[in-house]
Motif scaffolding. Structure first.
Motif, short mmCIF file in Angstrom:
data_model
loop_
_atom_site.label_atom_id
_atom_site.label_comp_id
_atom_site.label_asym_id
_atom_site.label_seq_id
_atom_site.Cartn_x
_atom_site.Cartn_y
_atom_site.Cartn_z
N ALA A 1 111.33 23.90 34.13
CA ALA A 1 112.03 23.48 32.92
C ALA A 1 111.02 22.82 31.99
N TRP B 1 105.69 23.61 30.33
CA TRP B 1 106.47 24.23 31.41
C TRP B 1 105.85 23.89 32.76
N THR C 1 113.25 29.45 28.47
CA THR C 1 114.07 28.86 29.53
C THR C 1 114.44 29.88 30.60
N CYS D 1 105.43 22.99 38.42
CA CYS D 1 106.17 22.71 37.19
C CYS D 1 105.70 21.39 36.59
#
Length: 179
Positions: free
Chosen positions: A50, A56, A81, A102
């Motif tokens: 996310a 990201w 997304t 992430c």
């Protein structure tokens, strides 16, 4: 009384579909990333990250001699997304580990990829704008290779729906029968 009997017959196919779903549990944990190699190019795609503070996350390409994420060739993820990706060009032949982390620090997954020595140069392409990655290409838009658990659950659901549908249609009273 006839309505109760018809209701119980109509719920049988629903129960046949719902039971495998309830027993299967979550199947999203099979793999968080998809890695591919074409010639000397390696790419990774994920949908697990996310956007966090404008980032990201990061992907790292590590050779067998590199033992940590920070030692590998790191590339920032880009995307939307729906899908995030990273790529490396000019990768030498060998076996590598691709790891995606992430921006929140959680690992999206890790996968081993083998780059084979290319005997023919990669085709040159005319300068065209990059695709927006809004729609994934491939068979039905599929870009992932799903694991055996996901395929097994899908086959079980399809099989039970076919069996339940055939059973329901066979048990249905015809116009010549009276109850």
């Amino acid at each position: 009384m006839r309505y109760i009997r018809l209701l119980s017959r109509s719920t049988a196919p629903l129960a046949a579909v719902a039971l495998p779903l309830a027993l299967a549990g979550p199947s999203a944990a099979v793999s968080g990333i998809s890695v591919s190699a074409f010639g000397t190019n390696v790419s990774v795609v994920t949908s697990a990250c996310a956007l966090n503070n404008g980032s990201w996350g990061t992907a790292s390409l590590m050779s067998s001699r590199q033992t940590s994420f920070t030692q590998g060739r790191q590339v920032a993820l880009s995307g939307t997304t729906v899908s995030q990706s990273a790529a490396w060009a000019g990768v030498a032949a060998g076996t590598y580990t691709v790891t995606v982390r992430c921006s929140n620090g959680v690992s999206a997954g890790s996968q081993v990829v083998t780059v084979s020595a290319s005997t023919t140069p990669a085709p040159t392409r005319a300068a065209t704008p990059a695709p927006s990655r809004g729609v994934a290409g491939g068979l039905g838009g599929a870009t992932r290779d799903y694991g055996t658990l996901t395929l097994g659950v899908g086959a079980a659901l399809t099989g039970s729906a076919v069996i339940a549908g055939a059973w329901f249609l066979r048990r249905r009273p015809g116009p010549y029968r009276r109850h």
